[in-house]
Design a protein around this motif. Structure first.
Motif, PDB file in Angstrom:
ATOM      1  N   LEU A 283      -0.413 -11.602  -1.135  1.00 28.52           N
ATOM      2  CA  LEU A 283      -0.602 -10.398  -1.899  1.00 28.52           C
ATOM      3  C   LEU A 283       0.106  -9.119  -1.293  1.00 28.52           C
ATOM      4  O   LEU A 283       0.759  -8.140  -1.966  1.00 28.52           O
ATOM      5  CB  LEU A 283      -1.987 -10.143  -2.269  1.00 28.52           C
ATOM      6  CG  LEU A 283      -2.600 -10.991  -3.326  1.00 28.52           C
ATOM      7  CD1 LEU A 283      -3.747 -10.865  -3.806  1.00 28.52           C
ATOM      8  CD2 LEU A 283      -1.919 -11.037  -4.536  1.00 28.52           C
ATOM      9  N   SER A 284      -0.232  -8.875   0.109  1.00 25.29           N
ATOM     10  CA  SER A 284       0.204  -7.837   0.770  1.00 25.29           C
ATOM     11  C   SER A 284       1.839  -7.783   1.021  1.00 25.29           C
ATOM     12  O   SER A 284       2.377  -6.782   0.748  1.00 25.29           O
ATOM     13  CB  SER A 284      -0.142  -7.844   2.310  1.00 25.29           C
ATOM     14  OG  SER A 284       0.453  -6.975   2.993  1.00 25.29           O
ATOM     15  N   LYS A 285       2.282  -9.001   1.035  1.00 23.04           N
ATOM     16  CA  LYS A 285       3.799  -9.185   1.336  1.00 23.04           C
ATOM     17  C   LYS A 285       4.388  -8.879  -0.399  1.00 23.04           C
ATOM     18  O   LYS A 285       5.469  -8.239  -0.312  1.00 23.04           O
ATOM     19  CB  LYS A 285       4.213 -10.434   1.777  1.00 23.04           C
ATOM     20  CG  LYS A 285       4.019 -10.678   3.196  1.00 23.04           C
ATOM     21  CD  LYS A 285       4.433 -11.978   3.839  1.00 23.04           C
ATOM     22  CE  LYS A 285       4.057 -12.413   5.184  1.00 23.04           C
ATOM     23  NZ  LYS A 285       4.508 -13.383   5.814  1.00 23.04           N
ATOM     24  N   SER A 286       3.616  -9.259  -1.113  1.00 18.68           N
ATOM     25  CA  SER A 286       4.227  -9.065  -2.670  1.00 18.68           C
ATOM     26  C   SER A 286       4.255  -7.444  -2.858  1.00 18.68           C
ATOM     27  O   SER A 286       5.417  -6.955  -3.483  1.00 18.68           O
ATOM     28  CB  SER A 286       3.500  -9.600  -3.646  1.00 18.68           C
ATOM     29  OG  SER A 286       3.620  -9.587  -5.035  1.00 18.68           O
ATOM     30  N   LYS A 287       3.265  -6.764  -2.325  1.00 14.83           N
ATOM     31  CA  LYS A 287       3.251  -5.300  -2.761  1.00 14.83           C
ATOM     32  C   LYS A 287       4.492  -4.771  -1.800  1.00 14.83           C
ATOM     33  O   LYS A 287       5.221  -3.658  -2.293  1.00 14.83           O
ATOM     34  CB  LYS A 287       2.023  -4.892  -2.355  1.00 14.83           C
ATOM     35  CG  LYS A 287       0.736  -5.152  -3.139  1.00 14.83           C
ATOM     36  CD  LYS A 287       1.019  -4.799  -4.629  1.00 14.83           C
ATOM     37  CE  LYS A 287       0.066  -5.159  -5.407  1.00 14.83           C
ATOM     38  NZ  LYS A 287       0.249  -4.566  -7.040  1.00 14.83           N
ATOM     39  N   TYR A 288       4.602  -5.094  -0.645  1.00 14.58           N
ATOM     40  CA  TYR A 288       5.706  -4.614   0.178  1.00 14.58           C
ATOM     41  C   TYR A 288       7.058  -4.835  -0.465  1.00 14.58           C
ATOM     42  O   TYR A 288       7.984  -3.621  -0.521  1.00 14.58           O
ATOM     43  CB  TYR A 288       5.525  -5.166   1.676  1.00 14.58           C
ATOM     44  CG  TYR A 288       4.763  -4.305   2.547  1.00 14.58           C
ATOM     45  CD1 TYR A 288       4.708  -2.855   2.603  1.00 14.58           C
ATOM     46  CD2 TYR A 288       3.791  -4.970   3.215  1.00 14.58           C
ATOM     47  CE1 TYR A 288       3.650  -2.418   3.763  1.00 14.58           C
ATOM     48  CE2 TYR A 288       2.723  -4.649   4.262  1.00 14.58           C
ATOM     49  CZ  TYR A 288       2.618  -3.093   4.087  1.00 14.58           C
ATOM     50  OH  TYR A 288       1.836  -2.429   4.915  1.00 14.58           O
ATOM     51  N   PHE A 331      12.219   1.981  -6.560  1.00 14.95           N
ATOM     52  CA  PHE A 331      12.402   2.225  -5.075  1.00 14.95           C
ATOM     53  C   PHE A 331      11.476   3.658  -4.809  1.00 14.95           C
ATOM     54  O   PHE A 331      11.456   3.854  -3.469  1.00 14.95           O
ATOM     55  CB  PHE A 331      14.016   2.950  -4.831  1.00 14.95           C
ATOM     56  CG  PHE A 331      13.992   4.074  -5.837  1.00 14.95           C
ATOM     57  CD1 PHE A 331      13.877   5.200  -5.472  1.00 14.95           C
ATOM     58  CD2 PHE A 331      14.775   3.846  -7.116  1.00 14.95           C
ATOM     59  CE1 PHE A 331      14.373   6.263  -6.123  1.00 14.95           C
ATOM     60  CE2 PHE A 331      15.175   4.727  -7.944  1.00 14.95           C
ATOM     61  CZ  PHE A 331      15.000   6.145  -7.547  1.00 14.95           C
ATOM     62  N   PHE A 332      10.736   4.021  -5.759  1.00 15.06           N
ATOM     63  CA  PHE A 332       9.535   5.080  -5.517  1.00 15.06           C
ATOM     64  C   PHE A 332       8.563   4.847  -6.599  1.00 15.06           C
ATOM     65  O   PHE A 332       8.867   5.103  -7.757  1.00 15.06           O
ATOM     66  CB  PHE A 332      10.199   6.439  -5.142  1.00 15.06           C
ATOM     67  CG  PHE A 332       9.324   7.532  -4.947  1.00 15.06           C
ATOM     68  CD1 PHE A 332       8.937   7.640  -3.572  1.00 15.06           C
ATOM     69  CD2 PHE A 332       8.825   8.283  -5.844  1.00 15.06           C
ATOM     70  CE1 PHE A 332       7.937   8.662  -3.328  1.00 15.06           C
ATOM     71  CE2 PHE A 332       7.898   9.292  -5.626  1.00 15.06           C
ATOM     72  CZ  PHE A 332       7.227   9.536  -4.423  1.00 15.06           C
ATOM     73  N   ASP A 333       7.184   4.772  -5.809  1.00 16.36           N
ATOM     74  CA  ASP A 333       6.153   4.705  -6.797  1.00 16.36           C
ATOM     75  C   ASP A 333       5.073   5.730  -6.132  1.00 16.36           C
ATOM     76  O   ASP A 333       3.815   5.540  -6.784  1.00 16.36           O
ATOM     77  CB  ASP A 333       5.569   3.391  -6.999  1.00 16.36           C
ATOM     78  CG  ASP A 333       5.044   2.993  -5.913  1.00 16.36           C
ATOM     79  OD1 ASP A 333       5.152   3.578  -4.890  1.00 16.36           O
ATOM     80  OD2 ASP A 333       4.654   1.677  -5.941  1.00 16.36           O
ATOM     81  N   GLY A 334       5.374   6.686  -5.244  1.00 17.66           N
ATOM     82  CA  GLY A 334       4.498   7.433  -4.779  1.00 17.66           C
ATOM     83  C   GLY A 334       3.457   6.820  -3.602  1.00 17.66           C
ATOM     84  O   GLY A 334       2.467   7.279  -3.158  1.00 17.66           O
ATOM     85  N   GLY A 335       3.920   5.529  -2.997  1.00 15.46           N
ATOM     86  CA  GLY A 335       3.147   4.822  -2.096  1.00 15.46           C
ATOM     87  C   GLY A 335       1.949   4.099  -2.771  1.00 15.46           C
ATOM     88  O   GLY A 335       1.328   3.520  -1.955  1.00 15.46           O
ATOM     89  N   ILE A 338       2.120   0.510  -1.151  1.00 16.48           N
ATOM     90  CA  ILE A 338       2.123   0.410   0.115  1.00 16.48           C
ATOM     91  C   ILE A 338       0.690   0.694   0.463  1.00 16.48           C
ATOM     92  O   ILE A 338       0.117  -0.150   1.327  1.00 16.48           O
ATOM     93  CB  ILE A 338       2.641   1.834   0.853  1.00 16.48           C
ATOM     94  CG1 ILE A 338       4.219   1.313   0.875  1.00 16.48           C
ATOM     95  CG2 ILE A 338       2.197   1.662   2.353  1.00 16.48           C
ATOM     96  CD1 ILE A 338       5.226   2.591   1.166  1.00 16.48           C
ATOM     97  N   MET A 339      -0.169   1.335  -0.309  1.00 14.10           N
ATOM     98  CA  MET A 339      -1.460   1.351  -0.161  1.00 14.10           C
ATOM     99  C   MET A 339      -2.438   0.179  -0.326  1.00 14.10           C
ATOM    100  O   MET A 339      -3.257  -0.401   0.361  1.00 14.10           O
ATOM    101  CB  MET A 339      -2.137   2.627  -0.797  1.00 14.10           C
ATOM    102  CG  MET A 339      -1.616   3.924  -0.460  1.00 14.10           C
ATOM    103  SD  MET A 339      -2.092   4.223   1.398  1.00 14.10           S
ATOM    104  CE  MET A 339      -3.878   4.391   1.224  1.00 14.10           C
ATOM    105  N   SER A 340      -1.771  -0.600  -1.420  1.00 17.03           N
ATOM    106  CA  SER A 340      -2.379  -1.779  -1.675  1.00 17.03           C
ATOM    107  C   SER A 340      -2.138  -2.778  -0.956  1.00 17.03           C
ATOM    108  O   SER A 340      -3.022  -3.677  -0.464  1.00 17.03           O
ATOM    109  CB  SER A 340      -1.988  -2.234  -3.068  1.00 17.03           C
ATOM    110  OG  SER A 340      -2.226  -1.348  -4.259  1.00 17.03           O
ATOM    111  N   ALA A 341      -1.067  -2.811  -0.136  1.00 10.77           N
ATOM    112  CA  ALA A 341      -0.571  -3.806   0.684  1.00 10.77           C
ATOM    113  C   ALA A 341      -1.243  -3.504   1.918  1.00 10.77           C
ATOM    114  O   ALA A 341      -1.773  -4.760   2.481  1.00 10.77           O
ATOM    115  CB  ALA A 341       0.997  -3.641   1.138  1.00 10.77           C
TER     116      ALA A 341
END
Length: 459
Positions: A283-288, A331-335, A338-341
């Protein structure tokens, strides 16, 4: 009064004795009386793990496999074909001049269209890891189901030997009541002849009442054991016939080579934790990777054939096709992703620590169970030797009592000591079998439910 109680207790004892409690057999009943204790336990496990509740759990798990397979087909191109056809016919009349007669005419039109479309999601790294996470979740749930199955087998087999133990203790108490009833009758006769005091008579009566109360308590325990077994196996009580007595000649335990490593590989709980850790990592890699572009391709083709007959024949064929490539780029969602990852990474780290802790705990459990197996098996020999000595002592005490050298108190004491030795041996056998079940459960999965879907093939 005590004589009446004794016969009543004896009759109740027959009702609850293991050979009678499940003697009402049906054609589909399982008879355990000619089996070794290991075979009895295996049979009870089989009954427990093939009840409707366990089968339902496996069938539910099996249905989730289709959901996973559907998600895994994300990257497979989809092709769709459609064909449409139409036909119409018309008649009409016309005249070029008013003085000329009408001319009849007709027209036939037919149209056939074949459409083909192709859709292909050929690049989506985020979705790839999302599918991997779903696969880990499925395997996690599968291990939970196996763990439930394994625990159900342990609980049922332990409840079965608990029932055997309580039945054996009850029979031992009944033997004690038999001896005390005869001795109480003897004291009554001596009291009437003036050879025993009132205190001796009251003490004898009090002891007999005490063992009778203990026996009634044993009856309640057996009833509770039967109800517990009935709940665990989810079958009628006639589903198996129990053995006639508690096992005596037991097979010695066998220690597994490399037991700790084998337990690590087969532990459903550790496998759950490992799949949980893999799920968080995926799941972490999916978010990244959600910030990478998603590429898809779609193509359509249409083949149209038109046929017209009026008054001449006309045929036309058109072939249209198109190809469309789509790029979706977040390409941009406010991070947010990244926080979920990072959150999933922390969860994976916690799972890793729990795996290490549980592995060490399992190592200690394996070592402890092996030590307990050895000690409880030796205890059976110790108590067997003590029982043999107490039996010889009881025989000598009985001879002395009949010859008039020993009192009824001496005989009662010797009888109680002998019965206590019987109970100690039975309890030692129970402890050994309980430890053996716990130890073997670390390495062997019990029988799987015989479901019509044959879920075992997917495990």
């Amino acid at each position: 009064m005590h004589k009446y109680n004794y016969f009543l207790i004896s009759f109740i004892g027959l009702l609850i004795s293991p050979s009678f409690a499940f003697s009402q057999s049906a054609p589909n009943c399982l008879d355990l009386r000619n089996k070794t204790i290991d075979q009895q336990i295996d049979s009870v496990m089989y009954i427990a793990n093939n009840n409707d509740n366990m089968k339902s759990s496996f069938e539910s798990q099996y249905s989730k496999l289709y959901d996973l397979r559907s998600e895994q087909l994300y990257f497979i191109p989809s092709l769709e074909l459609t064909n449409s056809w139409s036909f119409n016919e018309s008649e009409y009349s016309y005249s070029q001049h008013s003085y000329l007669p009408y001319t009849e005419s007709w027209t036939e039109n037919s149209n056939n269209q074949l459409n083909a479309s192709l859709n292909w999601n050929f690049f989506n790294i985020s979705q790839l890891y999302s599918i991997s996470a779903s696969d880990n979740i499925y395997n996690l749930q599968k291990q939970i189901t196996l763990s439930d199955l394994q625990q159900n087998a342990i609980d049922t087999s332990t409840a079965y030997i608990q029932y055997l133990l309580d039945s054996e203790l009850s029979k031992n108490t009944l033997k004690l009541i038999d001896v005390y009833t005869k001795q109480h009758k003897d004291i009554q006769e001596k009291y009437q002849r003036g050879l025993a005091s009132k205190i001796d008579l009251l003490n004898s009566s009090q002891q007999l009442d005490s063992y009778t109360a203990q026996y009634n308590t044993n009856l309640s325990k057996i009833t509770k054991d039967i109800n517990n077994l009935s709940t665990l196996i989810d079958l009628d009580l006639c589903s198996f016939n129990s053995v006639d007595s508690f096992p005596d000649n037991l097979n010695k335990y066998k220690l597994y080579p490399n037991s700790y490593q084998a337990a690590l590989l087969l532990s459903p709980y550790l496998n759950q934790l490992q799949y949980q850790k893999n799920n968080y990592n995926a799941l972490s890699k999916s978010k990244y990777y959600s910030y990478l572009p998603i590429l898809s391709l779609s193509a359509t083709s249409a083949l149209t054939t038109t046929y017209q007959k009026s008054p001449s024949i006309l045929t036309s064929t058109d072939n249209d096709y198109s190809i469309l490539g789509t790029i979706t780029w977040n390409f941009f969602d406010g991070g947010i992703n990244i926080m979920s990852a990072k959150s999933y990474e922390k969860q994976a780290s916690k799972s890793d620590l729990l795996i290490k802790y549980s592995s060490e705990k399992l190592k200690n459990s394996v070592s402890s169970l092996e030590d307990q197996l050895e000690s409880t098996y030796k205890n059976i020999d110790v108590y067997s030797l003590g029982l043999s000595k107490q039996q010889s002592l009881l025989s000598l005490t009985l001879i002395g009592y009949q010859a008039g050298f020993l009192t009824s108190t001496d005989l009662q004491t010797a009888t109680s000591t002998y019965i206590n030795s019987l109970n100690d041996k039975s309890t030692a056998i129970y402890d050994y079998l309980s430890n053996k079940i716990q130890y073997q459960s670390l390495f062997l999965f019990p029988d799987y439910p015989q479901t019509h879907s044959q879920l075992i093939e997917h495990y």
